[in-house]
Design a protein around this motif. Structure first.
Motif, short mmCIF file in Angstrom:
data_model
loop_
_atom_site.label_atom_id
_atom_site.label_comp_id
_atom_site.label_asym_id
_atom_site.label_seq_id
_atom_site.Cartn_x
_atom_site.Cartn_y
_atom_site.Cartn_z
N VAL A 299 0.85 -1.20 0.00
CA VAL A 299 0.00 0.00 0.00
C VAL A 299 0.88 1.26 0.00
CG1 VAL A 299 -1.89 1.22 1.14
CG2 VAL A 299 -1.85 -1.28 1.16
N SER A 300 2.02 1.20 0.70
CA SER A 300 2.96 2.34 0.72
C SER A 300 3.47 2.64 -0.68
CB SER A 300 4.18 2.02 1.58
OG SER A 300 3.80 1.56 2.83
N THR A 301 3.90 1.59 -1.36
CA THR A 301 4.41 1.75 -2.72
C THR A 301 3.37 2.41 -3.61
OG1 THR A 301 5.92 -0.12 -2.63
CG2 THR A 301 5.09 0.45 -4.78
N ARG A 340 -1.95 11.68 6.33
CA ARG A 340 -2.33 10.28 6.15
C ARG A 340 -3.09 10.06 4.85
NH1 ARG A 340 -5.58 9.16 11.33
NH2 ARG A 340 -5.75 11.42 11.22
N PHE A 341 -2.77 8.95 4.20
CA PHE A 341 -3.55 8.51 3.04
C PHE A 341 -4.41 7.37 3.55
CE2 PHE A 341 0.29 10.28 1.08
CZ PHE A 341 -0.26 11.06 0.07
N VAL A 342 -5.70 7.61 3.71
CA VAL A 342 -6.54 6.55 4.24
C VAL A 342 -7.32 5.84 3.11
CG1 VAL A 342 -6.81 7.47 6.57
CG2 VAL A 342 -8.39 8.19 4.80
N VAL A 353 -16.90 9.65 0.64
CA VAL A 353 -15.97 8.56 0.87
C VAL A 353 -15.90 8.23 2.35
CG1 VAL A 353 -14.60 9.03 -1.19
CG2 VAL A 353 -13.97 10.08 0.97
N VAL A 354 -15.81 6.95 2.64
CA VAL A 354 -15.79 6.49 4.02
C VAL A 354 -14.59 5.58 4.21
CG1 VAL A 354 -17.14 5.35 5.81
CG2 VAL A 354 -18.31 6.51 3.94
N PRO A 355 -13.77 5.90 5.23
CA PRO A 355 -12.60 5.05 5.49
C PRO A 355 -13.03 3.67 5.96
CG PRO A 355 -12.46 7.14 6.69
CD PRO A 355 -13.84 7.04 6.15
N PHE A 356 -12.23 2.68 5.66
CA PHE A 356 -12.50 1.36 6.23
C PHE A 356 -11.20 0.82 6.81
CE2 PHE A 356 -10.62 -1.66 3.24
CZ PHE A 356 -10.45 -0.86 2.11
N SER A 357 -11.35 -0.01 7.83
CA SER A 357 -10.14 -0.45 8.53
C SER A 357 -9.59 -1.71 7.86
CB SER A 357 -10.44 -0.71 9.99
OG SER A 357 -11.34 -1.78 10.08
N HIS A 358 -8.26 -1.80 7.85
CA HIS A 358 -7.59 -2.99 7.34
C HIS A 358 -6.29 -3.15 8.11
CE1 HIS A 358 -4.83 -0.42 5.06
NE2 HIS A 358 -5.89 0.31 4.75
N ASN A 359 -5.48 -4.12 7.70
CA ASN A 359 -4.29 -4.43 8.50
C ASN A 359 -3.06 -3.60 8.15
OD1 ASN A 359 -5.48 -6.26 10.19
ND2 ASN A 359 -5.19 -7.97 8.77
N GLY A 360 -3.26 -2.38 7.72
CA GLY A 360 -2.12 -1.50 7.49
C GLY A 360 -1.52 -1.62 6.12
N SER A 361 -0.35 -1.00 5.96
CA SER A 361 0.22 -0.84 4.63
C SER A 361 0.72 -2.15 4.02
CB SER A 361 1.36 0.18 4.67
OG SER A 361 2.34 -0.25 5.58
N GLY A 362 0.83 -3.20 4.87
CA GLY A 362 1.25 -4.49 4.33
C GLY A 362 0.07 -5.30 3.81
N ASP A 363 -1.14 -4.78 4.04
CA ASP A 363 -2.35 -5.52 3.68
C ASP A 363 -2.71 -5.30 2.22
OD1 ASP A 363 -4.81 -6.74 3.50
OD2 ASP A 363 -5.75 -5.61 5.12
N LEU A 364 -2.02 -6.06 1.37
CA LEU A 364 -2.20 -5.93 -0.08
C LEU A 364 -3.65 -6.19 -0.50
CD1 LEU A 364 -1.06 -5.94 -3.04
CD2 LEU A 364 -0.50 -8.32 -2.68
N LEU A 367 -6.50 -3.66 -1.07
CA LEU A 367 -6.64 -2.90 -2.32
C LEU A 367 -7.87 -3.35 -3.11
CD1 LEU A 367 -2.93 -2.65 -3.57
CD2 LEU A 367 -4.30 -0.89 -2.46
N ALA A 368 -8.27 -4.60 -2.89
CA ALA A 368 -9.45 -5.10 -3.61
C ALA A 368 -10.71 -4.36 -3.17
CB ALA A 368 -9.61 -6.59 -3.38
N GLU A 369 -10.73 -3.91 -1.91
CA GLU A 369 -11.90 -3.23 -1.34
C GLU A 369 -11.84 -1.72 -1.53
OE1 GLU A 369 -14.33 -5.06 0.20
OE2 GLU A 369 -13.10 -6.69 -0.60
N THR A 370 -10.66 -1.21 -1.89
CA THR A 370 -10.43 0.23 -1.86
C THR A 370 -10.83 0.89 -3.18
OG1 THR A 370 -8.53 -0.25 -0.47
CG2 THR A 370 -8.64 1.97 -1.35
N ASP A 371 -11.58 1.99 -3.07
CA ASP A 371 -11.85 2.80 -4.26
C ASP A 371 -10.76 3.83 -4.46
OD1 ASP A 371 -14.31 1.62 -5.06
OD2 ASP A 371 -15.30 2.64 -3.39
#
Ligand code: AMP
Ligand code: MG
Length: 395
Positions: A299-301, A340-342, A353-364, A367-371
């Motif tokens: 996610v960082s990349t 922050r980029f949420v 837009v509504v933030p959703f929680s995930h396991n951080g920047s390692g949680d590849l 990306l499937a859920e992210t708009d």
């Protein structure tokens, strides 16, 4: 560590024009114009009939219509201009035809009945003239597309109509995408328990492909000497290097040192943002190679690439990237230390837009859920529902 605005300014200070090239119109979509485009005739080029119907002479649009008009003939689209012989007759006309000489108004077929060679008019007054006037869209010689514009499918139609079968566009930089990390294996390999398949290189590669850029993919192991030898070659060969991994605090994060040894000018390392804080950016003076070294978490990349590289690319090719903004759908507490980029989802009903929680920047897989990502700027004040903030779309 610098803030996000300063980092962006430094990245944009390295914008670079890579020259122009001519491409066939059929390959120009998504490219950036490197020439101004002018019309080569009036648009429309003649008084164009806008409706299928009959063309009549009606000097004043407010004058009453005759109850009927004998039909003199048919003016088809693509046929040379005809002339109305008697002012109380009419010519049938088709959409796209040149308006016959001696006529000035079209009565659509919907408003007439044709019987035995005569058009009987069902209305008392003309609705409007239904004539698309010569030159009313754009006169001959007008500037219609400006140098630097990113060509969209609508522009392709404009280029076609002004006769541009070949178009001069900005050349893309040559780009190598380089993954680092000894835990990474190729996607067609079966990873051992301690290994993972590389994904960032493909994510970046696809993102570039969407821009029309075909990048080369490379991998370099986490070895100081190997990194030095390989990067030396790549720096000479490419205009831009996009790296992922190897810029954090780990014992095997050799890149910052190697860059220094290779004479790469560092512009910054670490930005006050999350994710993607260890981002390293610089350029090689002699070969003028721009180096974007993103931290390896997927996610960082991706966030760094969407925010910094995309804006750099657009600026380099001729157009400031218009950044999208979206309304925040809920309150979020402030964070005075970091931007922050949420990860957010777009509410299909409100468009917020509504933030959703995930396991951080390692949680590849998040990306499937992210708009896309919403940028919460570094500040003391809480982010409020309804606020419009910069949005990086994933599409
Ligand atoms: P690094 O920035 O090298 O410390 O890597 C941070 C995390 O990102 C580690 O868990 C790496 O395994 C992971 N990572 C680095 N490069 C890639 C890549 N190309 N694809 C997927 N994950 C990666
Ligand atoms: Mg690594």
């Amino acid at each position: 560590m610098i803030d996000i605005q300063k980092a962006l300014d430094l990245v944009l200070s390295q914008k670079q024009f890579y020259g122009a090239e001519e491409v066939p119109l059929t390959e120009a979509v998504g490219r950036f114009l490197a020439e101004d485009i002018f019309t080569d005739r009036d648009a429309p080029p003649f008084d164009r009939v806008m409706m299928d119907g009959i063309a009549i002479q009606l000097k004043d649009i407010n004058d009453p219509l005759r109850p009927n008009y004998p039909i003199q003939g048919i003016q088809a689209a693509g046929a040379p201009q005809m002339t109305l012989k008697a002012p109380d007759h009419c010519l049938e006309v088709m959409t796209g035809a040149i308006l016959p000489l001696g006529t000035d108004t079209v009565i659509p077929y919907e408003e007439v009945e044709i019987k035995d060679g005569t058009a009987y008019v069902k209305i008392k007054k003309a609705i409007k003239r239904f004539v698309h006037r010569k030159g009313s869209d754009s006169p001959n010689g007008a500037l219609v597309l400006q140098k630097g514009k990113k060509i969209h499918p609508g522009d392709i139609g404009i280029l076609a109509t002004v006769g541009k079968s070949r178009v001069v566009v900005a050349k893309f930089p040559t780009i190598a995408i380089i993954s680092t990390g000894d835990e990474l294996v190729e996607i067609d390999e079966k990873p051992l328990a301690h290994q993972i398949r590389k994904s960032n290189v493909y994510n970046l590669w696809a993102s570039l492909l969407q821009e029309g850029i075909h990048a080369e993919r490379h991998h370099i192991i986490d070895d100081h000497g190997v990194l030095q030898t390989q990067l030396k070659i790549l720096i000479q060969k490419f205009d831009v290097l996009l790296l992922s991994g190897g810029v954090s605090m780990g014992k095997f994060d050799h890149l910052p040192t190697v860059f220094e040894e290779l004479g790469v000018q560092k512009l910054f390392h670490r930005v006050a943002q999350r994710p993607g804080k260890p981002f390293w950016f610089g350029y090689h003076k002699e070969f003028n190679t721009k180096i974007f070294a993103y931290p390896g978490n997927p996610v960082s990349t991706y966030v760094n690439h969407l925010f910094y590289f995309q804006q750099w690319l657009h600026a380099s090719l001729g157009q400031t990237l218009q950044m999208e903004h979206k309304e925040l759908g809920e309150d979020i507490p402030a964070n005075p230390n970091l931007a922050r980029f949420v990860s957010v989802k777009i509410d299909p009903v409100t468009g917020n837009v509504v933030p959703f929680s995930h396991n951080g920047s390692g949680d590849l897989f998040s990306l499937a859920e992210t708009d896309g990502f919403l940028l919460l700027p570094q500040r003391e004040k809480e982010y409020q529902k309804g606020e419009r903030l910069l949005f990086l779309a994933i599409r």
